[in-house]
Design a protein around this motif. Structure first.
Motif, short mmCIF file in Angstrom:
data_model
loop_
_atom_site.label_atom_id
_atom_site.label_comp_id
_atom_site.label_asym_id
_atom_site.label_seq_id
_atom_site.Cartn_x
_atom_site.Cartn_y
_atom_site.Cartn_z
N ASP A 178 -3.08 14.68 -15.99
CA ASP A 178 -1.91 14.85 -16.30
C ASP A 178 -0.76 13.89 -15.36
N GLN A 179 -1.32 13.61 -14.19
CA GLN A 179 -0.31 12.94 -13.26
C GLN A 179 -0.54 11.41 -13.53
N ALA A 180 -1.92 10.90 -14.19
CA ALA A 180 -2.17 9.80 -14.36
C ALA A 180 -1.22 9.50 -15.75
N ASP A 181 -1.60 10.26 -16.68
CA ASP A 181 -0.98 10.05 -17.93
C ASP A 181 0.70 9.83 -17.69
N LYS A 182 1.23 10.68 -16.95
CA LYS A 182 2.58 10.91 -16.86
C LYS A 182 3.18 9.43 -16.04
N PHE A 183 2.31 8.84 -15.10
CA PHE A 183 2.78 7.71 -14.25
C PHE A 183 2.76 6.78 -15.23
N GLU A 184 1.67 6.54 -16.09
CA GLU A 184 1.67 5.47 -17.10
C GLU A 184 2.39 5.59 -18.22
N GLU A 185 2.99 6.48 -18.65
CA GLU A 185 3.92 6.57 -19.62
C GLU A 185 5.35 6.32 -19.04
N THR A 186 5.47 6.50 -17.93
CA THR A 186 7.00 6.45 -17.45
C THR A 186 7.15 5.56 -16.42
N VAL A 187 6.39 4.94 -15.60
CA VAL A 187 6.34 3.91 -14.45
C VAL A 187 5.56 2.67 -15.03
N VAL A 188 4.44 2.75 -15.36
CA VAL A 188 3.66 1.29 -15.69
C VAL A 188 2.23 1.83 -15.86
N GLU A 189 1.81 1.05 -16.70
CA GLU A 189 0.20 1.25 -16.70
C GLU A 189 -0.40 0.71 -15.79
N SER A 190 -1.56 1.31 -15.39
CA SER A 190 -2.29 0.71 -14.24
C SER A 190 -3.44 -0.39 -14.62
N LYS A 191 -3.83 -1.28 -13.66
CA LYS A 191 -4.72 -2.37 -14.20
C LYS A 191 -6.22 -1.83 -14.05
N PHE A 192 -6.33 -1.06 -12.93
CA PHE A 192 -7.89 -0.50 -12.95
C PHE A 192 -7.79 0.79 -11.77
N THR B 192 6.25 13.59 -6.78
CA THR B 192 5.53 12.26 -6.47
C THR B 192 5.58 11.17 -7.22
N ILE B 193 5.95 11.13 -8.30
CA ILE B 193 6.07 10.08 -9.28
C ILE B 193 7.42 9.31 -9.13
N ALA B 194 8.57 10.12 -8.94
CA ALA B 194 9.69 9.78 -8.50
C ALA B 194 9.71 8.93 -7.33
N LEU B 195 9.03 9.29 -6.21
CA LEU B 195 8.98 8.82 -5.12
C LEU B 195 8.17 7.48 -4.99
N LEU B 196 7.00 7.39 -5.89
CA LEU B 196 6.38 6.13 -5.89
C LEU B 196 7.25 5.25 -6.43
N GLU B 197 7.79 5.39 -7.66
CA GLU B 197 8.57 4.61 -8.48
C GLU B 197 9.60 4.14 -7.54
N ASN B 198 10.29 4.95 -6.81
CA ASN B 198 11.42 4.47 -5.87
C ASN B 198 10.84 3.63 -4.82
N HIS C 170 0.74 -1.19 0.03
CA HIS C 170 0.05 -0.16 0.01
C HIS C 170 0.80 1.22 0.00
N LEU C 171 0.80 2.16 -1.00
CA LEU C 171 1.68 3.29 -1.05
C LEU C 171 0.49 4.48 -1.25
N SER C 172 0.77 5.30 -0.15
CA SER C 172 0.03 6.42 -0.02
C SER C 172 0.91 7.92 -0.52
N ALA C 173 0.53 8.26 -1.92
CA ALA C 173 1.21 9.29 -2.24
C ALA C 173 1.50 10.56 -0.85
N GLY C 174 0.37 10.69 -0.34
CA GLY C 174 0.60 11.82 0.87
C GLY C 174 1.66 11.32 1.84
N ASP C 175 1.44 10.12 2.14
CA ASP C 175 2.41 9.63 3.44
C ASP C 175 4.05 9.56 2.77
N LEU C 176 4.00 9.17 1.66
CA LEU C 176 5.38 9.21 1.00
C LEU C 176 5.91 10.74 0.90
#
Length: 200
Positions: free
Chosen positions: A106-120, A76-82, A39-45
């Protein structure tokens, strides 16, 4: 050739969205326990990062949060990816619940372009009346500064303005699993289990 950090064949990401007080945290704990998710919470990270010794983002995050602004999505995306890399390398965990993100399209697009596509997207729906009631109740004991009427109404507004377009966009791709979180915690989790049993 995939250009994302992870292959969606190997790594599962579920975005968890819902208004403040919809019970995301509680349900994420259940999913984590029963389906072996991290469980990764963007706010907690972000909060942890600003406290971390020698963090290259700490000061920047602090300034944004202090000014009530959304931290740049790259951070945020860098922290999630790490955090994901760490779980994969250390614990061999490849299933992630990302809670409270993406806040905007734009956050969703960026995440899916650079980290991984979401399942749902797991989307907890709840009426504002119920959310308000829950948050005020939580505010009596939580000590959270943002559990008061003004802050809560503002958070609802922000959620509507920024997160609805995200949910609508994912709906077009048939990637939203909506859960009515007006029910008891057990009732909600029964619905959640159906979604995960079918999806995984």
């Amino acid at each position: 050739m995939t250009t994302t950090a992870f292959d969606p064949e190997d790594v599962t990401v579920v975005f968890v969205l819902g208004g403040p007080g919809a019970g995301k945290g509680t349900q994420c704990e259940n999913i984590k326990r029963d389906y072996d998710f991290v469980h990764l919470s963007a706010g907690d990270l972000l909060r942890e990062e600003q406290k971390r010794e020698g963090s290259k983002y700490g000061e920047l995050i602090q300034n944004y949060i202090r000014d009530g602004l959304i931290v740049p999505m790259e951070v945020t995306i860098a922290l999630l990816e790490n955090a994901m890399k760490e779980s994969i390398e250390k614990d061999n965990k490849t299933r992630f619940l990302i809670d409270g993100f993406p806040r905007k399209m734009d956050q969703a697009d960026k995440f899916e372009e650079t980290v991984v596509e979401s399942k749902f997207v797991l989307y907890f729906t709840c009426s504002e009346e119920t959310l308000l009631e829950r948050l005020l109740k939580r505010g009596e004991t939580s000590g959270r500064v943002d559990d008061n009427i003004e802050s809560i109404k503002k958070r609802f507004r922000v959620f509507k303005e920024t997160s609805f377009p995200v949910i609508e966009a994912f709906e077009k791709k048939n990637k939203v699993r909506q859960i009515n979180s007006e029910q008891t915690i057990e009732g909600v989790y029964n619905d959640v289990k159906k979604v995960f049993d079918e999806a995984l």
